[in-house]
Design an enzyme around this catalytic site. Sequence first.
Site, short mmCIF file in Angstrom:
data_model
loop_
_atom_site.label_atom_id
_atom_site.label_comp_id
_atom_site.label_asym_id
_atom_site.label_seq_id
_atom_site.Cartn_x
_atom_site.Cartn_y
_atom_site.Cartn_z
N CYS A 163 0.86 -1.17 0.00
CA CYS A 163 0.00 0.00 0.00
C CYS A 163 0.90 1.22 0.00
O CYS A 163 1.78 1.34 -0.84
CB CYS A 163 -0.98 -0.02 1.17
SG CYS A 163 -0.20 -0.11 2.79
N ARG A 181 -2.24 -0.79 5.47
CA ARG A 181 -3.43 -1.32 4.80
C ARG A 181 -3.11 -2.67 4.16
O ARG A 181 -3.96 -3.56 4.08
CB ARG A 181 -3.92 -0.34 3.72
CG ARG A 181 -4.64 0.86 4.31
CD ARG A 181 -4.97 1.87 3.22
NE ARG A 181 -3.81 2.61 2.78
CZ ARG A 181 -3.81 3.49 1.78
NH1 ARG A 181 -4.91 3.70 1.08
NH2 ARG A 181 -2.72 4.15 1.45
#
Lengths: 279, 99
Positions: free
Chosen positions: A233, A238
């Site tokens: 990410c 994430r």
Amino acid sequence: MSHSDVLVDADWVESHLDDDKVVLVEVDEDTAAYDKNHIKGAVRLDWKKDLQDPVRRDFVNKDQFESLLSERGIANDDTVVLYGGNNNWFAAYAYWYFKLYGHGDVKLLDGGRKKWELDSRELVDGAVQRASTSYTASEQDKSIRAFRDEIEAAIGQQNLVDVRSPDEFAGRLAAPAHLPQEQAQRNGHIPTAKNIPWSQTANDDGTFKSDDELKKLYEDKGVDFSRDTIAYCRIGERSSHTWFVLHELLGQPNVKNYDGSWTEWGSLVGVPIELGDQA
Amino acid sequence: MCGAKAGGPSTEGVTLDNESVVQGTVTRGGEPVAGAYVRLLDGGGEFTAEVPTSATGQFRFYAAPGRWTLRTLAPSSAAVDRSVVAAKGSVVEVAVSLD
């Protein structure tokens, strides 16, 4: 592996609030959230101050991780339940981090802090101090951590899953939109990466979708489950969330999180970058 | 914390010339709602970011130019969607009111 080994719901947590061998740990991007209130008995981990080296860009080493967990009162045989804001991004990052250093029993609270708040469940204030322990960590499990040289070799060979939003993938944004966009690195994505935003794995309340929905999501987007997979990410939090989905919920072997992620790749000289939306 | 100032958290230290800011407040019956969750969805309905509102009900996003949807979630309220257009170098204010 069954889900309850890695993921628990709020009712489970409420029924274990007085169990001393279950340690709740809150991990947030906004580290002031814990000071305002938190789930009863929860200790705090600061994803930056506690888990990252203060000088070099890397994680704290094994000795520092041992000192940290000993000081927070977490023992090797404790069940650690992680939760936090941002739909559990940083809690999932900490989950992956605990696995990197070999902690046995770690779980995520499904939906994290948001679901807990939307349910109007009890939050308390005041810092929590547990009795210190003497924690022993394992050497880092590099089978779940990817480094930049592996990424270049993986282009066109492995599944590269870019879990950022479509606007970040395409190069229109440099960071999630709750953050200012001024950044030093170039925008875009790694060639051959599939854009499968982390948010497509979760419901609006932050809980995970069903296994069938998750499996279909990746298959429909062209992930070949017979190949190894690397998720990335912007800073690796994430993609920890997606690593959790692929490796822990769907039980896929050989899934790595590239924690260098876009802030490293977009800053490297000479590496390939593509712009534009997912074809 | 941003006190009684309108809009989201302080932009001190942020150069706004190149930012496309979407910000505002969430209220219920005229009172600010703290700890509501505001999510920013792109033109295709995909999640782009989410923030909890401040103690004074405020939120802020640094979007890209274009059309966005703000979806607000709060305990004991139905989700509320508001559509908004962001432009570079400007700050768009959105007032979200919950049932």
